[in-house]
Design an enzyme around this catalytic site. Structure first.
Site, mmCIF file in Angstrom:
data_model
loop_
_atom_site.group_PDB
_atom_site.id
_atom_site.type_symbol
_atom_site.label_atom_id
_atom_site.label_comp_id
_atom_site.label_asym_id
_atom_site.label_seq_id
_atom_site.Cartn_x
_atom_site.Cartn_y
_atom_site.Cartn_z
ATOM 1 N N ASP A 33 6.835 -13.370 -31.926
ATOM 2 C CA ASP A 33 7.412 -13.826 -30.828
ATOM 3 C C ASP A 33 6.792 -13.185 -29.639
ATOM 4 O OD1 ASP A 33 8.054 -11.043 -30.874
ATOM 5 O OD2 ASP A 33 10.156 -11.262 -31.046
ATOM 6 N N ARG A 92 -0.330 0.231 -4.652
ATOM 7 C CA ARG A 92 -0.370 -0.302 -3.222
ATOM 8 C C ARG A 92 0.776 -0.841 -2.491
ATOM 9 N NH1 ARG A 92 -5.270 -4.335 -3.121
ATOM 10 N NH2 ARG A 92 -4.659 -4.813 -5.277
ATOM 11 N N GLN A 93 1.689 -1.268 -3.356
ATOM 12 C CA GLN A 93 3.145 -1.591 -2.997
ATOM 13 C C GLN A 93 3.767 -0.522 -2.732
ATOM 14 O OE1 GLN A 93 4.123 -5.358 -2.519
ATOM 15 N NE2 GLN A 93 6.215 -4.619 -1.458
ATOM 16 N N LYS A 189 -8.277 -3.829 10.632
ATOM 17 C CA LYS A 189 -7.819 -4.802 9.873
ATOM 18 C C LYS A 189 -6.379 -5.003 10.145
ATOM 19 C CE LYS A 189 -6.882 -4.308 5.159
ATOM 20 N NZ LYS A 189 -7.561 -3.853 3.695
ATOM 21 N N ARG A 191 -3.784 -7.377 8.159
ATOM 22 C CA ARG A 191 -3.368 -8.013 6.967
ATOM 23 C C ARG A 191 -2.498 -9.054 6.997
ATOM 24 N NH1 ARG A 191 -4.693 -8.199 1.775
ATOM 25 N NH2 ARG A 191 -5.849 -6.214 1.624
ATOM 26 N N ASP A 216 -15.440 0.975 0.329
ATOM 27 C CA ASP A 216 -13.847 1.017 0.444
ATOM 28 C C ASP A 216 -13.342 1.645 -0.878
ATOM 29 O OD1 ASP A 216 -11.343 0.409 1.341
ATOM 30 O OD2 ASP A 216 -11.283 -1.724 1.307
ATOM 31 N N SER A 220 -10.549 -6.172 -4.181
ATOM 32 C CA SER A 220 -9.736 -6.824 -4.960
ATOM 33 C C SER A 220 -9.996 -8.383 -4.846
ATOM 34 C CB SER A 220 -8.215 -6.552 -4.561
ATOM 35 O OG SER A 220 -7.415 -7.548 -5.378
HETATM 36 C C1 R5P Z 1 -6.229 -1.467 1.202
HETATM 37 O O1 R5P Z 1 -6.235 -1.286 2.390
HETATM 38 C C2 R5P Z 1 -7.501 -1.326 0.261
HETATM 39 O O2 R5P Z 1 -8.326 -0.087 0.817
HETATM 40 C C3 R5P Z 1 -8.527 -2.266 0.305
HETATM 41 O O3 R5P Z 1 -9.127 -2.629 1.420
HETATM 42 C C4 R5P Z 1 -7.968 -3.613 -0.452
HETATM 43 O O4 R5P Z 1 -7.071 -3.145 -1.386
HETATM 44 C C5 R5P Z 1 -9.084 -4.576 -0.515
HETATM 45 O O5 R5P Z 1 -8.159 -5.795 -0.960
HETATM 46 P P1 R5P Z 1 -9.021 -7.203 -1.095
HETATM 47 O O6 R5P Z 1 -10.293 -6.974 -1.552
HETATM 48 O O7 R5P Z 1 -8.120 -8.076 -1.856
HETATM 49 O O8 R5P Z 1 -9.102 -7.551 0.419
#
Ligand code: R5P
Length: 289
Positions: A33, A92-93, A189, A191, A216, A220
């Site tokens: 399952d 990160r969250q 930056k 976001r 960095d 991701s």
């Molecule tokens: C967040 O501030 C981290 O230091 C990286 O800059 C972030 O996780 C990068 O994420 P992505 O590649 O999705 O922009």
């Protein structure tokens, strides 16, 4: 006793070799399952058990495997259970950005803290929480790969400028630059979503004909580093490279980086991938001695 969980066999073997310890692989399967099945193929009674599992790819699987393995090792009489998570996920969250969101670092941390006695990890993304031990309820050793990155950058590129794509990256970019006598700067930056960011200059930058290495902790989706590269490329640098600790390379990250003019990408082996050029097993093994 070093025990590797799925996707982390290579780094677990390497840690075990450095410590001259036994290495075994946790058995994993699924019931018809879809429910998870794990089994220790050898007795862990009285052992110092070290579970090795990176939280990428498949972070949900990783979390479940760690909980199942940690709690089972305890039930079977392990003396101490340590989780080595070369890349620790869900960090990160660290706040409720929008009403109703789960604070993943707290949820995952509380669960993991119930299953193991100690966590060892490399460069967790610490922003608003400075020490994960307070969230996990067990000691968390957060090591840094800065020396690995610094040695790699200086050997591969000789001389140049390090650019951190956002203020948070200063803890890697500025420190690494100082240690190898390079100039550095960090960008600003904003976001907008988990896939889209805007990056701008904070100060004048002269990169003409110079090698720029964007540093960095995590790549991701690649949007952060790609936007930084696009900004820098307007200033006619010699070449642009990207170096990070954790290469997640989600979705089409690598394509995005190439299109932004980045000629080479390198990361450590906290996550298995073709760009892992720095071995962090020694750092992690050092913390287990
Ligand atoms: C967040 O501030 C981290 O230091 C990286 O800059 C972030 O996780 C990068 O994420 P992505 O590649 O999705 O922009």
């Amino acid at each position: 006793m070093i025990i590797s969980l799925p996707n982390s066999e290579a780094i677990a073997t390497s840690i075990a070799k450095k410590l001259c310890q036994k290495h075994i692989v946790l058995e994993k399967d699924y019931f018809p399952d879809g429910e998870l099945y794990v089994r220790f193929p050898a007795s862990v009674r009285g052992e110092n058990v070290v579970l090795v599992r990176s939280f990428q790819p498949e972070p949900q699987e990783a979390l479940c495997e760690v909980l199942w393995a940690g709690m089972t090792a305890r039930r079977l009489g392990a003396r101490k259970v340590t989780l080595v998570a070369p890349y620790l996920g869900y960090v990160r969250q660290d706040k409720e950005f929008n009403p109703g969101e789960a604070i993943s670092v707290r949820v995952s941390g509380e669960l993991i803290g119930h299953a193991v006695d100690k966590v060892v990890t490399l460069d967790p993304h610490l922003h608003r929480i400075k020490d994960l031990s307070s969230v996990y309820g067990c000691p968390v050793s957060a090591l840094t790969a800065n020396t690995l990155l610094a040695d790699f950058i200086v050997k591969k590129y000789g001389k140049g400028i390090i650019v951190g794509p956002d203020e948070e990256s200063e803890q890697w970019a500025a420190r690494i630059a100082r240690s190898i006598g390079w100039q550095s700067t960090v960008l600003k930056k904003t976001r907008y979503s988990s896939r889209h960011v805007r990056v701008e200059l904070k100060e004048q930058l002269d990169v003409k004909n110079k090698t720029v290495v964007i540093v960095d902790d995590i790549i991701s989706t690649g949007d952060t580093v790609a936007k930084a590269a696009l900004l820098v490329s307007k200033m006619k640098p010699g070449k642009i490279a990207a170096v990070c600790v954790h290469g997640l390379f989600a979705e089409n990250a690598l394509k995005k980086l190439r299109s932004a003019g980045i000629s080479s990408v390198a990361c450590t082996n906290t996550i298995k991938n073709a760009h892992a050029q720095m071995d962090c097993a020694g750092l992690l093994a050092g913390e287990l001695q």
